[in-house]
Structure formats: C-alpha cells, structure tokens
Scaffold this motif. Sequence first.
Motif, PDB file in Angstrom:
ATOM      1  N   ALA A   1      18.689   0.863  44.627  1.00  0.00           N
ATOM      2  CA  ALA A   1      17.796   1.786  43.574  1.00  0.00           C
ATOM      3  C   ALA A   1      18.607   3.191  43.105  1.00  0.00           C
ATOM      4  O   ALA A   1      18.456   3.662  42.205  1.00  0.00           O
ATOM      5  N   LEU A   2      19.253   3.830  44.158  1.00  0.00           N
ATOM      6  CA  LEU A   2      19.882   5.061  44.257  1.00  0.00           C
ATOM      7  C   LEU A   2      21.306   4.803  43.681  1.00  0.00           C
ATOM      8  O   LEU A   2      21.681   5.537  42.951  1.00  0.00           O
ATOM      9  N   HIS A   3      21.663   3.617  44.197  1.00  0.00           N
ATOM     10  CA  HIS A   3      23.243   3.350  43.949  1.00  0.00           C
ATOM     11  C   HIS A   3      23.366   1.913  43.723  1.00  0.00           C
ATOM     12  O   HIS A   3      23.851   0.994  44.569  1.00  0.00           O
ATOM     13  N   PRO A   4      23.130   1.494  42.356  1.00  0.00           N
ATOM     14  CA  PRO A   4      23.219   0.066  41.839  1.00  0.00           C
ATOM     15  C   PRO A   4      24.684  -0.652  42.115  1.00  0.00           C
ATOM     16  O   PRO A   4      24.430  -1.730  42.180  1.00  0.00           O
ATOM     17  N   HIS A   5      25.701  -0.031  42.485  1.00  0.00           N
ATOM     18  CA  HIS A   5      27.037  -0.456  42.573  1.00  0.00           C
ATOM     19  C   HIS A   5      27.324  -0.481  44.166  1.00  0.00           C
ATOM     20  O   HIS A   5      28.478  -0.980  44.545  1.00  0.00           O
TER      21      HIS A   5
ATOM     22  N   ASP B   1      14.075  -9.050  58.521  1.00  0.00           N
ATOM     23  CA  ASP B   1      14.688  -9.374  57.291  1.00  0.00           C
ATOM     24  C   ASP B   1      14.052  -8.867  56.011  1.00  0.00           C
ATOM     25  O   ASP B   1      14.652  -8.382  54.939  1.00  0.00           O
ATOM     26  N   GLY B   2      12.492  -9.019  56.071  1.00  0.00           N
ATOM     27  CA  GLY B   2      11.928  -8.302  54.822  1.00  0.00           C
ATOM     28  C   GLY B   2      12.028  -6.923  54.642  1.00  0.00           C
ATOM     29  O   GLY B   2      12.232  -6.343  53.698  1.00  0.00           O
ATOM     30  N   LEU B   3      11.958  -6.230  55.909  1.00  0.00           N
ATOM     31  CA  LEU B   3      12.248  -4.658  55.910  1.00  0.00           C
ATOM     32  C   LEU B   3      13.453  -4.338  55.683  1.00  0.00           C
ATOM     33  O   LEU B   3      13.660  -3.529  54.797  1.00  0.00           O
ATOM     34  N   ALA B   4      14.631  -5.268  56.036  1.00  0.00           N
ATOM     35  CA  ALA B   4      15.910  -4.790  55.709  1.00  0.00           C
ATOM     36  C   ALA B   4      16.177  -5.127  54.239  1.00  0.00           C
ATOM     37  O   ALA B   4      16.759  -4.431  53.738  1.00  0.00           O
ATOM     38  N   TYR B   5      15.692  -6.286  53.758  1.00  0.00           N
ATOM     39  CA  TYR B   5      15.684  -6.396  52.394  1.00  0.00           C
ATOM     40  C   TYR B   5      15.198  -5.127  51.460  1.00  0.00           C
ATOM     41  O   TYR B   5      15.931  -4.796  50.449  1.00  0.00           O
ATOM     42  N   GLU B   6      13.980  -4.623  51.787  1.00  0.00           N
ATOM     43  CA  GLU B   6      13.519  -3.661  51.286  1.00  0.00           C
ATOM     44  C   GLU B   6      14.428  -2.273  51.176  1.00  0.00           C
ATOM     45  O   GLU B   6      14.411  -1.406  50.176  1.00  0.00           O
ATOM     46  N   ALA B   7      14.888  -2.288  52.398  1.00  0.00           N
ATOM     47  CA  ALA B   7      15.904  -1.106  52.585  1.00  0.00           C
ATOM     48  C   ALA B   7      16.971  -1.118  51.586  1.00  0.00           C
ATOM     49  O   ALA B   7      17.410  -0.227  50.964  1.00  0.00           O
ATOM     50  N   TYR B   8      17.789  -2.430  51.467  1.00  0.00           N
ATOM     51  CA  TYR B   8      18.811  -2.618  50.777  1.00  0.00           C
ATOM     52  C   TYR B   8      18.440  -2.529  49.160  1.00  0.00           C
ATOM     53  O   TYR B   8      19.103  -1.827  48.472  1.00  0.00           O
TER      54      TYR B   8
ATOM     55  N   ILE C   1      24.555  -4.739  47.864  1.00  0.00           N
ATOM     56  CA  ILE C   1      24.652  -5.863  47.027  1.00  0.00           C
ATOM     57  C   ILE C   1      24.802  -7.243  47.642  1.00  0.00           C
ATOM     58  O   ILE C   1      23.874  -8.302  47.678  1.00  0.00           O
ATOM     59  N   GLN C   2      25.793  -7.124  48.512  1.00  0.00           N
ATOM     60  CA  GLN C   2      25.978  -8.521  49.466  1.00  0.00           C
ATOM     61  C   GLN C   2      24.855  -8.583  50.386  1.00  0.00           C
ATOM     62  O   GLN C   2      24.543  -9.662  50.630  1.00  0.00           O
ATOM     63  N   ALA C   3      24.273  -7.433  50.843  1.00  0.00           N
ATOM     64  CA  ALA C   3      23.309  -8.009  51.752  1.00  0.00           C
ATOM     65  C   ALA C   3      21.926  -8.357  51.113  1.00  0.00           C
ATOM     66  O   ALA C   3      21.344  -9.397  51.561  1.00  0.00           O
ATOM     67  N   THR C   4      21.771  -8.033  49.930  1.00  0.00           N
ATOM     68  CA  THR C   4      20.507  -8.435  49.116  1.00  0.00           C
ATOM     69  C   THR C   4      20.509 -10.026  48.632  1.00  0.00           C
ATOM     70  O   THR C   4      19.857 -10.664  48.848  1.00  0.00           O
TER      71      THR C   4
ATOM     72  N   LEU D   1      15.841  14.625  56.446  1.00  0.00           N
ATOM     73  CA  LEU D   1      16.662  15.743  55.803  1.00  0.00           C
ATOM     74  C   LEU D   1      17.164  15.475  54.262  1.00  0.00           C
ATOM     75  O   LEU D   1      17.213  16.178  53.421  1.00  0.00           O
ATOM     76  N   ASN D   2      17.516  14.165  54.221  1.00  0.00           N
ATOM     77  CA  ASN D   2      17.937  13.729  52.883  1.00  0.00           C
ATOM     78  C   ASN D   2      17.583  12.328  52.467  1.00  0.00           C
ATOM     79  O   ASN D   2      18.366  11.553  52.909  1.00  0.00           O
ATOM     80  N   PRO D   3      16.479  12.330  51.816  1.00  0.00           N
ATOM     81  CA  PRO D   3      15.802  10.949  51.435  1.00  0.00           C
ATOM     82  C   PRO D   3      16.777  10.270  50.633  1.00  0.00           C
ATOM     83  O   PRO D   3      16.295   8.908  50.395  1.00  0.00           O
ATOM     84  N   ASN D   4      17.635  10.956  50.077  1.00  0.00           N
ATOM     85  CA  ASN D   4      18.631  10.128  48.999  1.00  0.00           C
ATOM     86  C   ASN D   4      19.756   9.622  49.374  1.00  0.00           C
ATOM     87  O   ASN D   4      20.626   8.970  48.673  1.00  0.00           O
ATOM     88  N   ASN D   5      19.979   9.614  50.672  1.00  0.00           N
ATOM     89  CA  ASN D   5      21.365   9.196  51.088  1.00  0.00           C
ATOM     90  C   ASN D   5      21.292   7.588  51.367  1.00  0.00           C
ATOM     91  O   ASN D   5      20.945   7.076  52.253  1.00  0.00           O
ATOM     92  N   TYR D   6      21.572   6.904  50.451  1.00  0.00           N
ATOM     93  CA  TYR D   6      21.644   5.681  50.278  1.00  0.00           C
ATOM     94  C   TYR D   6      22.601   4.821  51.158  1.00  0.00           C
ATOM     95  O   TYR D   6      22.163   3.707  51.626  1.00  0.00           O
ATOM     96  N   ASN D   7      23.503   5.628  51.904  1.00  0.00           N
ATOM     97  CA  ASN D   7      24.263   4.778  52.935  1.00  0.00           C
ATOM     98  C   ASN D   7      23.463   5.044  54.264  1.00  0.00           C
ATOM     99  O   ASN D   7      23.504   3.998  55.043  1.00  0.00           O
ATOM    100  N   ALA D   8      22.677   6.021  54.423  1.00  0.00           N
ATOM    101  CA  ALA D   8      21.677   5.914  55.635  1.00  0.00           C
ATOM    102  C   ALA D   8      20.616   5.133  55.222  1.00  0.00           C
ATOM    103  O   ALA D   8      20.198   4.386  56.088  1.00  0.00           O
ATOM    104  N   ILE D   9      20.317   4.793  54.110  1.00  0.00           N
ATOM    105  CA  ILE D   9      19.127   3.792  53.855  1.00  0.00           C
ATOM    106  C   ILE D   9      19.946   2.314  54.284  1.00  0.00           C
ATOM    107  O   ILE D   9      19.134   1.532  54.761  1.00  0.00           O
ATOM    108  N   PHE D  10      20.785   2.033  53.605  1.00  0.00           N
ATOM    109  CA  PHE D  10      21.905   0.845  53.880  1.00  0.00           C
ATOM    110  C   PHE D  10      21.681   0.728  55.517  1.00  0.00           C
ATOM    111  O   PHE D  10      21.793  -0.286  56.001  1.00  0.00           O
ATOM    112  N   GLY D  11      22.234   1.654  56.304  1.00  0.00           N
ATOM    113  CA  GLY D  11      22.236   1.747  57.853  1.00  0.00           C
ATOM    114  C   GLY D  11      21.090   1.257  58.287  1.00  0.00           C
ATOM    115  O   GLY D  11      21.029   0.233  59.135  1.00  0.00           O
ATOM    116  N   LEU D  12      20.083   2.011  57.793  1.00  0.00           N
ATOM    117  CA  LEU D  12      18.785   1.257  58.307  1.00  0.00           C
ATOM    118  C   LEU D  12      18.375  -0.186  58.116  1.00  0.00           C
ATOM    119  O   LEU D  12      18.009  -0.879  59.155  1.00  0.00           O
TER     120      LEU D  12
END
Length: 189
Positions: free
Chosen positions: A165-169, A153-160, A174-177, A132-143
């Motif tokens: 890419a959407l929210h550089p700060h 870890d590889g897929l998690a890193y890609e999600a982070y 940042i901590q997860a990557t 519904l909202n592919p730009n929700n960086y918090n949902a992407i982080f949750g994924l």
Amino acid sequence: MSVRCPNLKGIVAALAVLVTYSLPVTAQSADLQDEAELLTALATADDAEAKRLDRQLTAVWSKSGSAAIDLLLKRGRDALEVGDIPTAIEHLTALTDHAPGFAEGWHARASAYFGAELFGPAMADLERALTLNPNNYNAIFGLGAILETFGKDGLAYEAYQRALALHPHHEGAIQATERLKTQIEGRSL
C-alpha cells in the motif's frame, strides 16, 4: 560609531547555542515534509520512478542528523552486506544505544538479528522502528518475513499488503503476496 555591549561574549554564546539546537529540528521537519511528498509520489509511480523514489526515501530515513550515528549505520550495513552479522549487531547496538529515537537504526539492527536467526530481538526492534516510523515499508516487509517464518501466514500476508500500500512496486512484497495469495484467499474453482 560603536555600540558597547557589556556581555557580548554571553550573547554570542547564547546565540550559537540557539542556532545549534534549532538546526536539527528544522532539518528534521524538512525531511518529514520530503518523506510525505516522496511517499505520495511513490504510491502512483511507475516502476522506474518507484526505484528512484525508494532510493530517496532510504536516504531520508538514513539521515540521523549526527555524523557519528550515520557512520555507525554505514558500518553496520557494510558488515551486513559482507555477512559479518556479529560485527553488524555490535555497530547497530551502539547506534541504538546512542540514538534511541532514530528509527532506521532499529530497522537495520532488526535485519542483523534476522540474519542471526534471533527472531525475538528482530521482532522487538521492528516494533520500535515502526513506532518511530510507521511508513517504513521495508520494516513492514521484515515484519511479514518474520511472521511467515513462524507460520503466521495470514498476518504475514497482511504485513506484505501494508508494505505494498505504501510501495506498490516493492519486489519482495509482491513475490511474498503472490506466494501466499492462494493459501490466504483460497483457490478458485
């Protein structure tokens, strides 16, 4: 001078219905434009500006267009904040039942499921939220957090990375990557 209209009540009722159903669509279109502008600004913002833009995006994403749905979201988030996960899940399930097209409801319930360690339902809700909202960086982080929990870890890193890419700060991303970078990219000699 007067004008006679034999069906004035019907015309007024039809006009009221037209206006009522037109307003949410107009408001939603304005939000989408605001979202795009906010995301563009967020991509190049400094840290202080990024925090302000993040709050604005959260506010945009939290508007369902219905006072009742907004109240369910608030109650669910309030319950999450105090650690009452079963109550949060109840409120957020009612929300998703009544507003299945409201992405933030799915994202919030995914957070509650994650807190209850119900990772399958959390993943399913994140999938729905991101559809519904592919730009929700918090949902992407949750994924990413769920994927990391399962050792992906590889897929998690890609999600982070996608969240960044959407929210550089985004502090969590940042901590997860940084935490996963050595494992994913390897160590330099």
